[in-house]
Scaffold this motif. Structure first.
Motif, mmCIF file in Angstrom:
data_model
loop_
_atom_site.group_PDB
_atom_site.id
_atom_site.type_symbol
_atom_site.label_atom_id
_atom_site.label_comp_id
_atom_site.label_asym_id
_atom_site.label_seq_id
_atom_site.Cartn_x
_atom_site.Cartn_y
_atom_site.Cartn_z
ATOM 1 N N ALA A 1 0.842 -1.197 0.000
ATOM 2 C CA ALA A 1 0.000 0.000 0.000
ATOM 3 C C ALA A 1 0.876 1.245 0.000
ATOM 4 O O ALA A 1 1.966 1.258 0.585
ATOM 5 N N VAL A 48 2.197 4.773 1.036
ATOM 6 C CA VAL A 48 2.289 5.639 2.208
ATOM 7 C C VAL A 48 2.619 7.040 1.692
ATOM 8 O O VAL A 48 3.733 7.282 1.227
ATOM 9 N N ASP A 57 6.817 9.846 -0.822
ATOM 10 C CA ASP A 57 5.905 8.722 -1.005
ATOM 11 C C ASP A 57 6.683 7.418 -1.141
ATOM 12 O O ASP A 57 7.724 7.371 -1.805
ATOM 13 N N ARG A 113 1.935 -4.685 3.175
ATOM 14 C CA ARG A 113 0.887 -4.785 4.204
ATOM 15 C C ARG A 113 1.266 -5.789 5.273
ATOM 16 O O ARG A 113 0.964 -5.592 6.452
ATOM 17 N N ALA A 173 5.260 5.415 8.993
ATOM 18 C CA ALA A 173 4.079 4.575 8.759
ATOM 19 C C ALA A 173 3.434 4.155 10.075
ATOM 20 O O ALA A 173 2.199 4.157 10.202
ATOM 21 N N GLY A 212 1.522 6.959 11.798
ATOM 22 C CA GLY A 212 0.481 7.604 11.010
ATOM 23 C C GLY A 212 0.907 8.984 10.547
ATOM 24 O O GLY A 212 0.094 9.898 10.457
ATOM 25 N N ARG A 227 -2.380 3.457 9.841
ATOM 26 C CA ARG A 227 -3.177 4.430 9.086
ATOM 27 C C ARG A 227 -3.312 4.055 7.613
ATOM 28 O O ARG A 227 -4.357 4.287 6.999
ATOM 29 N N TRP A 228 -2.258 3.426 7.053
ATOM 30 C CA TRP A 228 -2.267 3.106 5.619
ATOM 31 C C TRP A 228 -2.390 1.602 5.372
ATOM 32 O O TRP A 228 -1.870 1.089 4.411
ATOM 33 N N THR A 229 -3.046 0.898 6.273
ATOM 34 C CA THR A 229 -3.478 -0.509 6.177
ATOM 35 C C THR A 229 -2.389 -1.531 6.461
ATOM 36 O O THR A 229 -2.666 -2.731 6.381
ATOM 37 N N GLN A 230 -1.194 -1.116 6.814
ATOM 38 C CA GLN A 230 -0.178 -2.115 7.155
ATOM 39 C C GLN A 230 -0.547 -2.809 8.471
ATOM 40 O O GLN A 230 -0.914 -2.157 9.444
#
Length: 404
Positions: free
Chosen positions: A136, A138, A157, A162, A268, A271, A328-331
């Motif tokens: 995903a 970040v 970026d 994940r 990451a 968040g 926050r970014w699905t990890q």
């Protein structure tokens, strides 16, 4: 450097040099990290021997050697870093385009699945139906490392897997070994000069697959806490543990990725500018933690506490605490499960910077994330620990970052 010896002797040497913490783990509140260089605590930039800002120019990760300029044959495609370039109707290369998260690796001008998941079933995550190589984006930004305003940093970026690397994914690396050993400068951060594979590290890798298989059994005897099995079985979705820093680096480079910098990993988990206490903290200042969020403090087994008889039951399949424990970014598993290697040497943080890493204090490497055996203070997004790069632990694994 590790010696190039074979079989059980090589594995035993790695075990002995790791000290008594190889048996007890990195995270016991009653056991300081005397065998692995000491506990760094939960604050930022405390001990060490100097910062060593790696700068922000130079080295490219490279996955296909594309030059991005000059004439070409219309319809051709190539890789530029980890992005695809296509030749337009005029015979000129278009601007590079990033690969999608579903196929995040550029190889021979095509976006593809990482090699560690080639042919593997989609069997990870809470429903056992996600690809174990899910990744995903970040989005970059500025934040305070270890939630300490004295240590701001900015990251660009990046993609972050994940899930932690599973036994099944690592098996692909072993099957390809030693052909899966990295070439010079492989696995580099595209903006950090000198961050790729150094051929001087070759001697730190096992010379052949048999020696590699022996090396990842880091707790021979009783209890055996290694997740690796020589034959595929019930452990394929467990996080791979007992990998040294060099083996972790080599795996991510072979898989079309790289080790995340400590700043990226921490960004990451925190968040970004939300500065979360735990990766799942919402609101960010919340310190709520229990077994529904993370595998920690030996809460996965029926037996209370860490007993060393039932502890293996506390190592659970990757993503088992998702989605409640996701960042926050699905990890998943940024807190608990396995501690994770980062690119950086451990020491004081590099000065305020953009896309930098500590490439100087490399006698010990920075690891992050707490583990299934960690007390809650070790699971905080701010927690740091230092470990010898040659030391494999049953509480230490790896997650790969990728260039968008």
């Amino acid at each position: 450097m590790l010696s190039r010896r074979a079989g059980w002797w090589w594995a035993a040497l790695a075990f002995m040099t790791s000290g008594c913490t190889a048996l007890l783990g990195l995270d016991k509140d009653y056991h300081p990290l005397d065998g692995a260089g000491g506990d760094a605590g939960t604050g930022g930039g405390d001990t060490g021997t100097g910062g060593g800002d790696a700068g922000s120019g130079g080295g490219s990760a490279g996955h296909g050697g594309g030059t991005g300029s000059g004439q070409c044959t219309p319809g051709d495609a190539q890789c530029s870093d980890n992005q695809v370039q296509r030749c337009d109707d005029r015979g000129q290369w278009d601007a590079p385009a990033p690969c999608p998260a579903e196929t995040p690796v550029c190889s021979s001008g095509v976006c593809t699945t990482p090699p560690s998941c080639d042919g593997l079933p989609a069997a990870c995550g809470p429903g056992n139906n996600e690809t174990c190589c899910a990744t995903a984006m970040v989005p970059g930004g500025t934040y305070d490392r270890s939630n300490n305003p004295e240590f701001p940093a900015t990251v660009s970026d990046f993609l972050l897997d994940r899930f932690e690397v599973t036994v099944g994914r690592f098996r692909k690396f072993v099957d390809a070994y030693p052909g899966s050993q990295p070439a010079a400068n492989a696995g580099a951060h595209p903006s950090i000069q000198g961050s790729g594979w150094d051929p001087a590290w070759n001697s730190a890798l096992p010379p052949d697959a048999a020696t590699l298989r022996a090396a990842v059994i880091c707790n021979p005897g009783n209890p055996d806490m290694s997740t690796w099995t020589d034959a595929p079985g019930a452990h394929e979705q467990l996080p791979m543990n007992c990998v040294s820093w060099h083996v972790a680096f080599a795996f991510c480079a072979w898989d079309g990725g790289r080790l995340p910098t400590e700043a990226e990993w921490n960004y990451a988990a925190a968040g970004g500018s939300e500065q979360r206490q735990y990766p799942w903290s919402n609101p960010p200042e919340s310190t709520t933690i229990d077994a529904s969020y993370a595998s920690y403090n030996c809460t996965g087994s029926a037996a209370p506490g860490c007993t060393f008889q039932s502890d293996f039951e506390d190592i659970v399949p990757v993503g088992s605490r998702s989605t409640k424990g996701d960042g926050r970014w699905t990890q998943a598993d940024l807190g608990g499960s396995m501690r994770e290697w980062t690119l950086d040497g451990y020491g004081t943080y590099p000065a305020e910077c953009i896309d930098c890493a500590n490439l100087t204090d490399t006698a010990e490497r920075a690891v992050r994330g707490g583990s299934s055996f960690a007390t809650p203070d070790f699971v905080l997004s701010s927690a740091r620990v230092k470990v010898s790069p040659a030391a494999p632990y049953y509480s230490l694994g790896v997650r790969c970052a990728r260039t968008p």
